[in-house]
Design an enzyme around this catalytic site. Structure first.
Site, PDB file in Angstrom:
ATOM      1  N   LEU A  37     -18.957  20.368  35.701  1.00  0.00           N
ATOM      2  CA  LEU A  37     -18.707  21.806  35.545  1.00  0.00           C
ATOM      3  C   LEU A  37     -17.234  22.105  35.290  1.00  0.00           C
ATOM      4  O   LEU A  37     -16.345  21.495  35.875  1.00  0.00           O
ATOM      5  CB  LEU A  37     -19.178  22.565  36.795  1.00  0.00           C
ATOM      6  CG  LEU A  37     -20.651  22.432  37.151  1.00  0.00           C
ATOM      7  CD1 LEU A  37     -21.003  23.345  38.333  1.00  0.00           C
ATOM      8  CD2 LEU A  37     -21.554  22.749  35.962  1.00  0.00           C
ATOM      9  N   HIS A  41     -18.675  26.912  32.488  1.00  0.00           N
ATOM     10  CA  HIS A  41     -19.912  26.983  33.280  1.00  0.00           C
ATOM     11  C   HIS A  41     -19.761  28.008  34.417  1.00  0.00           C
ATOM     12  O   HIS A  41     -20.688  28.764  34.714  1.00  0.00           O
ATOM     13  CB  HIS A  41     -20.215  25.626  33.929  1.00  0.00           C
ATOM     14  CG  HIS A  41     -20.424  24.498  32.976  1.00  0.00           C
ATOM     15  ND1 HIS A  41     -19.554  23.437  32.869  1.00  0.00           N
ATOM     16  CD2 HIS A  41     -21.426  24.245  32.095  1.00  0.00           C
ATOM     17  CE1 HIS A  41     -20.017  22.575  31.972  1.00  0.00           C
ATOM     18  NE2 HIS A  41     -21.136  23.034  31.485  1.00  0.00           N
TER      19      HIS A  41
HETATM   20  P1  AMP Z   1     -23.712  22.056  29.089  1.00  0.00           P
HETATM   21  O1  AMP Z   1     -23.438  21.622  30.487  1.00  0.00           O
HETATM   22  O2  AMP Z   1     -22.715  21.577  28.084  1.00  0.00           O
HETATM   23  O3  AMP Z   1     -25.147  21.818  28.665  1.00  0.00           O
HETATM   24  O4  AMP Z   1     -23.549  23.630  29.096  1.00  0.00           O
HETATM   25  C1  AMP Z   1     -24.274  24.430  29.979  1.00  0.00           C
HETATM   26  C2  AMP Z   1     -24.093  25.868  29.598  1.00  0.00           C
HETATM   27  O5  AMP Z   1     -22.704  26.198  29.673  1.00  0.00           O
HETATM   28  C3  AMP Z   1     -24.533  26.167  28.160  1.00  0.00           C
HETATM   29  O6  AMP Z   1     -25.203  27.410  28.143  1.00  0.00           O
HETATM   30  C4  AMP Z   1     -23.230  26.214  27.417  1.00  0.00           C
HETATM   31  O7  AMP Z   1     -23.264  27.024  26.259  1.00  0.00           O
HETATM   32  C5  AMP Z   1     -22.304  26.811  28.475  1.00  0.00           C
HETATM   33  N1  AMP Z   1     -20.902  26.506  28.161  1.00  0.00           N
HETATM   34  C6  AMP Z   1     -20.379  25.281  27.915  1.00  0.00           C
HETATM   35  N2  AMP Z   1     -19.068  25.396  27.604  1.00  0.00           N
HETATM   36  C7  AMP Z   1     -18.762  26.709  27.672  1.00  0.00           C
HETATM   37  C8  AMP Z   1     -17.581  27.469  27.444  1.00  0.00           C
HETATM   38  N3  AMP Z   1     -16.437  26.912  27.091  1.00  0.00           N
HETATM   39  N4  AMP Z   1     -17.645  28.808  27.610  1.00  0.00           N
HETATM   40  C9  AMP Z   1     -18.818  29.412  27.966  1.00  0.00           C
HETATM   41  N5  AMP Z   1     -19.962  28.755  28.180  1.00  0.00           N
HETATM   42  C10 AMP Z   1     -19.946  27.432  28.037  1.00  0.00           C
END
Ligand code: AMP
Length: 288
Positions: A37, A41
């Site tokens: 995270l 996140h």
């Molecule tokens: P992940 O752990 O990469 O699967 O991401 C989980 C959630 O966090 C997904 O909905 C991503 O789009 C969101 N997320 C990842 N990076 C960012 C960021 N920099 N800003 C906002 N949301 C993010």
């Protein structure tokens, strides 16, 4: 329990707790993640808190959304740290299943993402969105949230999840959160830990290319081809290997010849051995 908040490791436990909470009148909002995270996140948890009584963060590195040769085995994992961060930010429960809980047997039935997955990231990552939609649908079935929060960082993913909810009549309200960036513009990503200092400097080409597209659009350039060319030029000058640069409709993902204020410019590029993505709406308030 690990630390102070409930950490559910099995489908049975998660479903049981969800049913008890909902039976007692509480609503649940789900924030699906693959862990490791970061502030992006955590910003989703902030938004989630206003959407339901209890915030459930799921942490699961989903093997079926990684292709052969991708980074599934080296994807960063640190559950203890993730639990601390999520708790400090106001999560109420964590669902962190092992792989055999989510995939107890060979998966036979999948969510077919349809044509929205034939473009952009879907072209270079065949099968990726099938894995994403299948795991998101399973999470929805297990946690039974009334709402879920996703990030616009994964723009195509958010479009596909909205389409899945609509087309499969899923009773989940979706919220899509803005991209959280480092102060120099780099979109936060769990994969940024792979970047050497040199790669990280080169990676700034992604957000720079999107700023260039926004500036050209603000100056009256609406030819999608010319905007994409300018974006590709910035990526190449930065030493990145572009995978795609696209100007698309925010719902249909159609590429039209003329860009409008609602069009989204999205890029994917490889930096060293790391594939990164970023996007921005061409009009509206700046987000990078
Ligand atoms: P992940 O752990 O990469 O699967 O991401 C989980 C959630 O966090 C997904 O909905 C991503 O789009 C969101 N997320 C990842 N990076 C960012 C960021 N920099 N800003 C906002 N949301 C993010």
């Amino acid at each position: 329990m690990l630390g102070g908040l409930p950490v559910l490791r099995t489908v049975r436990e998660m479903r049981g707790l969800s049913r008890r909470l909902r039976g007692a009148g509480s609503s649940i909002v789900l924030v699906p993640t693959m862990g490791s995270l970061h502030e992006g996140h955590l910003s989703l948890i902030d938004r989630a808190r206003s959407l339901a009584d209890r915030v459930c963060v799921s942490i699961f590195v989903n093997p079926t959304q990684f292709g052969p040769g991708e980074d599934f085995s080296r994807y960063p994992r640190d559950l203890a740290r993730d639990i601390e961060l999520a708790e400090a930010r106001g999560a109420d429960l964590i669902f962190a299943p092992e792989e055999d809980e989510m995939y107890p047997a060979a998966q036979r039935v999948w969510v077919d993402p349809g044509p929205l997955a034939d473009t952009m990231c879907g072209e270079g990552r065949r099968g990726h969105f099938r894995g994403v939609l299948t795991i998101v649908l399973k999470l929805f079935q297990i946690v039974e949230p009334s709402a879920a929060v996703f990030g616009r960082k994964d723009f195509q993913q958010s479009v596909l999840i909205k389409a899945m909810c609509q087309d499969l009549a899923l009773p989940v309200d979706l919220d899509v959160a803005p991209i959280v960036r480092a102060s120099d513009g780099l979109a936060l990503s769990s994969r940024n830990v792979y970047l050497s200092d040199e790669d990280r400097t080169r990676a700034l080409g992604l957000s720079r290319s999107l700023r260039t597209a926004r500036a050209l659009f603000a100056d009256g350039e609406t030819d999608a081809g010319r905007l994409q060319q300018a974006v590709a030029g910035v990526l190449e000058t930065a030493g990145l290997e572009p995978e795609y640069e696209a100007v698309v409709d925010p719902e249909s993902l159609d590429k039209s010849a003329m860009a409008g204020a609602r069009s989204v410019c999205a890029v994917a590029a490889v930096v060293g051995s790391t594939r990164l993505i970023d996007n921005t709406p061409l009009g509206g308030p700046p987000d990078l």
